[in-house]
Design a protein around this motif. Structure first.
Motif, PDB file in Angstrom:
ATOM      1  N   ALA A  81     -18.097  13.580 -52.324  1.00 43.26           N
ATOM      2  CA  ALA A  81     -17.421  13.449 -53.616  1.00 43.26           C
ATOM      3  C   ALA A  81     -17.275  11.991 -54.043  1.00 43.26           C
ATOM      4  O   ALA A  81     -17.001  11.710 -55.215  1.00 43.26           O
ATOM      5  CB  ALA A  81     -16.046  14.113 -53.555  1.00 43.26           C
ATOM      6  N   LYS A  82     -17.442  11.074 -53.098  1.00 48.21           N
ATOM      7  CA  LYS A  82     -17.331   9.623 -53.370  1.00 48.21           C
ATOM      8  C   LYS A  82     -15.946   9.239 -53.906  1.00 48.21           C
ATOM      9  O   LYS A  82     -15.816   8.317 -54.704  1.00 48.21           O
ATOM     10  CB  LYS A  82     -18.398   9.167 -54.375  1.00 48.21           C
ATOM     11  CG  LYS A  82     -19.818   9.573 -54.010  1.00 48.21           C
ATOM     12  CD  LYS A  82     -20.289   8.985 -52.707  1.00 48.21           C
ATOM     13  CE  LYS A  82     -21.729   9.351 -52.403  1.00 48.21           C
ATOM     14  NZ  LYS A  82     -22.173   8.871 -51.087  1.00 48.21           N
ATOM     15  N   ASP A  83     -14.932   9.949 -53.458  1.00 48.35           N
ATOM     16  CA  ASP A  83     -13.551   9.642 -53.847  1.00 48.35           C
ATOM     17  C   ASP A  83     -12.873   8.992 -52.640  1.00 48.35           C
ATOM     18  O   ASP A  83     -12.278   9.664 -51.798  1.00 48.35           O
ATOM     19  CB  ASP A  83     -12.826  10.930 -54.257  1.00 48.35           C
ATOM     20  CG  ASP A  83     -11.445  10.656 -54.847  1.00 48.35           C
ATOM     21  OD1 ASP A  83     -10.905   9.560 -54.619  1.00 48.35           O
ATOM     22  OD2 ASP A  83     -10.902  11.560 -55.518  1.00 48.35           O
ATOM     23  N   LEU A  84     -12.961   7.669 -52.576  1.00 48.88           N
ATOM     24  CA  LEU A  84     -12.510   6.962 -51.385  1.00 48.88           C
ATOM     25  C   LEU A  84     -10.995   6.958 -51.225  1.00 48.88           C
ATOM     26  O   LEU A  84     -10.489   6.929 -50.098  1.00 48.88           O
ATOM     27  CB  LEU A  84     -13.044   5.519 -51.398  1.00 48.88           C
ATOM     28  CG  LEU A  84     -14.573   5.387 -51.401  1.00 48.88           C
ATOM     29  CD1 LEU A  84     -14.984   3.927 -51.295  1.00 48.88           C
ATOM     30  CD2 LEU A  84     -15.201   6.207 -50.282  1.00 48.88           C
ATOM     31  N   SER A  85     -10.270   6.993 -52.320  1.00 51.90           N
ATOM     32  CA  SER A  85      -8.810   7.019 -52.216  1.00 51.90           C
ATOM     33  C   SER A  85      -8.344   8.322 -51.573  1.00 51.90           C
ATOM     34  O   SER A  85      -7.431   8.336 -50.737  1.00 51.90           O
ATOM     35  CB  SER A  85      -8.164   6.847 -53.595  1.00 51.90           C
ATOM     36  OG  SER A  85      -8.523   7.912 -54.459  1.00 51.90           O
ATOM     37  N   GLN A  86      -8.982   9.430 -51.943  1.00 53.33           N
ATOM     38  CA  GLN A  86      -8.664  10.717 -51.326  1.00 53.33           C
ATOM     39  C   GLN A  86      -9.102  10.740 -49.867  1.00 53.33           C
ATOM     40  O   GLN A  86      -8.411  11.285 -49.005  1.00 53.33           O
ATOM     41  CB  GLN A  86      -9.340  11.856 -52.087  1.00 53.33           C
ATOM     42  CG  GLN A  86      -8.641  12.256 -53.368  1.00 53.33           C
ATOM     43  CD  GLN A  86      -7.296  12.926 -53.106  1.00 53.33           C
ATOM     44  OE1 GLN A  86      -6.246  12.279 -53.114  1.00 53.33           O
ATOM     45  NE2 GLN A  86      -7.320  14.211 -52.869  1.00 53.33           N
ATOM     46  N   ALA A  87     -10.259  10.146 -49.603  1.00 56.74           N
ATOM     47  CA  ALA A  87     -10.760  10.089 -48.224  1.00 56.74           C
ATOM     48  C   ALA A  87      -9.783   9.339 -47.326  1.00 56.74           C
ATOM     49  O   ALA A  87      -9.480   9.785 -46.211  1.00 56.74           O
ATOM     50  CB  ALA A  87     -12.129   9.405 -48.199  1.00 56.74           C
ATOM     51  N   ILE A  88      -9.272   8.207 -47.808  1.00 53.18           N
ATOM     52  CA  ILE A  88      -8.301   7.433 -47.034  1.00 53.18           C
ATOM     53  C   ILE A  88      -7.055   8.261 -46.768  1.00 53.18           C
ATOM     54  O   ILE A  88      -6.512   8.269 -45.652  1.00 53.18           O
ATOM     55  CB  ILE A  88      -7.940   6.124 -47.767  1.00 53.18           C
ATOM     56  CG1 ILE A  88      -9.123   5.158 -47.728  1.00 53.18           C
ATOM     57  CG2 ILE A  88      -6.699   5.480 -47.154  1.00 53.18           C
ATOM     58  CD1 ILE A  88      -8.919   3.899 -48.542  1.00 53.18           C
ATOM     59  N   LYS A  89      -6.596   8.982 -47.780  1.00 49.84           N
ATOM     60  CA  LYS A  89      -5.383   9.792 -47.631  1.00 49.84           C
ATOM     61  C   LYS A  89      -5.531  10.815 -46.504  1.00 49.84           C
ATOM     62  O   LYS A  89      -4.645  10.940 -45.645  1.00 49.84           O
ATOM     63  CB  LYS A  89      -5.082  10.522 -48.945  1.00 49.84           C
ATOM     64  CG  LYS A  89      -3.790  11.325 -48.914  1.00 49.84           C
ATOM     65  CD  LYS A  89      -3.608  12.165 -50.174  1.00 49.84           C
ATOM     66  CE  LYS A  89      -4.401  13.456 -50.082  1.00 49.84           C
ATOM     67  NZ  LYS A  89      -4.067  14.408 -51.170  1.00 49.84           N
ATOM     68  N   TYR A  90      -6.657  11.518 -46.486  1.00 50.21           N
ATOM     69  CA  TYR A  90      -6.860  12.557 -45.471  1.00 50.21           C
ATOM     70  C   TYR A  90      -7.090  11.951 -44.080  1.00 50.21           C
ATOM     71  O   TYR A  90      -6.571  12.458 -43.081  1.00 50.21           O
ATOM     72  CB  TYR A  90      -8.026  13.457 -45.860  1.00 50.21           C
ATOM     73  CG  TYR A  90      -7.691  14.415 -46.975  1.00 50.21           C
ATOM     74  CD1 TYR A  90      -6.706  15.386 -46.806  1.00 50.21           C
ATOM     75  CD2 TYR A  90      -8.346  14.355 -48.204  1.00 50.21           C
ATOM     76  CE1 TYR A  90      -6.382  16.273 -47.833  1.00 50.21           C
ATOM     77  CE2 TYR A  90      -8.037  15.238 -49.235  1.00 50.21           C
ATOM     78  CZ  TYR A  90      -7.051  16.192 -49.040  1.00 50.21           C
ATOM     79  OH  TYR A  90      -6.725  17.064 -50.058  1.00 50.21           O
ATOM     80  N   HIS A  91      -7.876  10.879 -44.012  1.00 51.60           N
ATOM     81  CA  HIS A  91      -8.109  10.228 -42.712  1.00 51.60           C
ATOM     82  C   HIS A  91      -6.813   9.644 -42.141  1.00 51.60           C
ATOM     83  O   HIS A  91      -6.582   9.725 -40.926  1.00 51.60           O
ATOM     84  CB  HIS A  91      -9.165   9.126 -42.854  1.00 51.60           C
ATOM     85  CG  HIS A  91     -10.570   9.622 -42.978  1.00 51.60           C
ATOM     86  ND1 HIS A  91     -11.081  10.633 -42.190  1.00 51.60           N
ATOM     87  CD2 HIS A  91     -11.588   9.234 -43.798  1.00 51.60           C
ATOM     88  CE1 HIS A  91     -12.340  10.854 -42.515  1.00 51.60           C
ATOM     89  NE2 HIS A  91     -12.675  10.022 -43.487  1.00 51.60           N
ATOM     90  N   GLU A  92      -5.982   9.072 -42.991  1.00 51.77           N
ATOM     91  CA  GLU A  92      -4.709   8.504 -42.530  1.00 51.77           C
ATOM     92  C   GLU A  92      -3.792   9.601 -41.981  1.00 51.77           C
ATOM     93  O   GLU A  92      -3.096   9.396 -40.973  1.00 51.77           O
ATOM     94  CB  GLU A  92      -4.009   7.761 -43.675  1.00 51.77           C
ATOM     95  CG  GLU A  92      -4.634   6.426 -44.050  1.00 51.77           C
ATOM     96  CD  GLU A  92      -4.315   5.313 -43.052  1.00 51.77           C
ATOM     97  OE1 GLU A  92      -3.716   5.595 -41.995  1.00 51.77           O
ATOM     98  OE2 GLU A  92      -4.685   4.166 -43.342  1.00 51.77           O
ATOM     99  N   GLU A  93      -3.768  10.743 -42.640  1.00 55.60           N
ATOM    100  CA  GLU A  93      -2.934  11.848 -42.171  1.00 55.60           C
ATOM    101  C   GLU A  93      -3.453  12.390 -40.835  1.00 55.60           C
ATOM    102  O   GLU A  93      -2.673  12.695 -39.928  1.00 55.60           O
ATOM    103  CB  GLU A  93      -2.902  12.960 -43.222  1.00 55.60           C
ATOM    104  CG  GLU A  93      -2.039  14.159 -42.866  1.00 55.60           C
ATOM    105  CD  GLU A  93      -0.555  13.843 -42.743  1.00 55.60           C
ATOM    106  OE1 GLU A  93       0.192  14.753 -42.320  1.00 55.60           O
ATOM    107  OE2 GLU A  93      -0.140  12.709 -43.051  1.00 55.60           O
ATOM    108  N   ALA A  94      -4.774  12.493 -40.713  1.00 59.49           N
ATOM    109  CA  ALA A  94      -5.367  12.923 -39.441  1.00 59.49           C
ATOM    110  C   ALA A  94      -5.038  11.916 -38.339  1.00 59.49           C
ATOM    111  O   ALA A  94      -4.710  12.306 -37.204  1.00 59.49           O
ATOM    112  CB  ALA A  94      -6.879  13.071 -39.588  1.00 59.49           C
ATOM    113  N   LYS A  95      -5.104  10.640 -38.670  1.00 59.93           N
ATOM    114  CA  LYS A  95      -4.780   9.596 -37.696  1.00 59.93           C
ATOM    115  C   LYS A  95      -3.327   9.720 -37.232  1.00 59.93           C
ATOM    116  O   LYS A  95      -3.036   9.618 -36.030  1.00 59.93           O
ATOM    117  CB  LYS A  95      -5.022   8.217 -38.318  1.00 59.93           C
ATOM    118  CG  LYS A  95      -4.633   7.055 -37.407  1.00 59.93           C
ATOM    119  CD  LYS A  95      -4.797   5.724 -38.125  1.00 59.93           C
ATOM    120  CE  LYS A  95      -4.280   4.576 -37.245  1.00 59.93           C
ATOM    121  NZ  LYS A  95      -4.383   3.273 -37.947  1.00 59.93           N
TER     122      LYS A  95
END
Length: 225
Positions: A81-95
């Motif tokens: 989707a190339k939506d990096l802000s959303q990607a960061i949100k999900y990766h941070e929560e997984a972290k």
């Protein structure tokens, strides 16, 4: 002559119209293709969001089971989707979830080791039946320790992968400082479980650390140093 010129002009006009039609059809097909691709990605995201919702309702908001759908959502937004802000949100929560679970497992291992040492200090000779029971308990403790070790290694590797994904995003967005620290952190985690030097994520971390240190031609084998 006039008829020939008129015919030539007509043919040229028709060819131009045909080319425009073909070009328009090609553009329409490309738009349809791009739209279809988007719909596929959107469908995959919705499926992962549904899985995340179900897992959260079943296990709670801090359950380690959430790490997988969160990671998948992060990757879909990052690469598709190339939506990096959303990607960061999900990766941070997984972290966050993986860090919490890893700390829990480490604490359980420390407590179990301490309890075992205390039991050894309190041992006495006892009778043969007691010794057999103690032997069975020791075997069970060894199995439990092996399971905990495997669990710790799996969590550590998953956490390192998630942090590496964050590092790639931050590097791409120009946040070199964050990317450098994340590549270093992921590298240290993988080294703590004695990963092979050929481990693909370990190699990615080393290369990423090199890039963010502005030394692309110098291979740093140990970014922890």
């Amino acid at each position: 002559a006039m008829s020939s010129s008129s015919s030539s002009s007509s043919n040229s006009k028709n060819n131009s119209i045909d080319n425009n039609i073909k070009e328009g059809a090609t553009n329409d097909f490309q738009e349809m293709k791009e739209s279809a691709s988007y719909q596929i990605v959107r469908s995959q995201i919705e499926l992962c969001e549904l899985e995340l919702k179900r897992e959260r309702e079943r296990f709670g908001s801090d359950a380690p089971q959430l790490a997988r759908p969160l990671g998948m959502l992060g990757l879909l937004h990052q690469h598709m989707a190339k939506d990096l802000s959303q990607a960061i949100k999900y990766h941070e929560e997984a972290k966050r979830i993986l860090c919490k679970e890893l700390n829990r497992v480490r604490q359980a291992q420390t407590t179990a080791t301490s309890r075992h040492d205390d039991d050894d200090d309190d041992d006495d000779d006892g009778d043969d039946h007691d010794k057999i029971s103690e032997g069975n308990n020791d075997n069970a403790n060894v199995d439990d320790k092996d399971d905990q070790d495997e669990r710790r290694k799996t969590l550590t590797e998953s956490l390192a992968v998630t942090i590496t994904d964050l590092a790639f995003i931050h590097e791409r967005t120009g946040d070199v400082k964050s990317a450098k620290e994340e590549f270093k952190e992921a590298y240290k985690l993988l080294m703590s479980i004695k990963c092979s030097d050929k481990h693909i994520i370990l190699e990615s971390c080393a290369r990423g650390f090199d890039r963010t240190c502005r030394a692309p031609h110098t291979r740093i084998h140990n970014p922890v140093a």
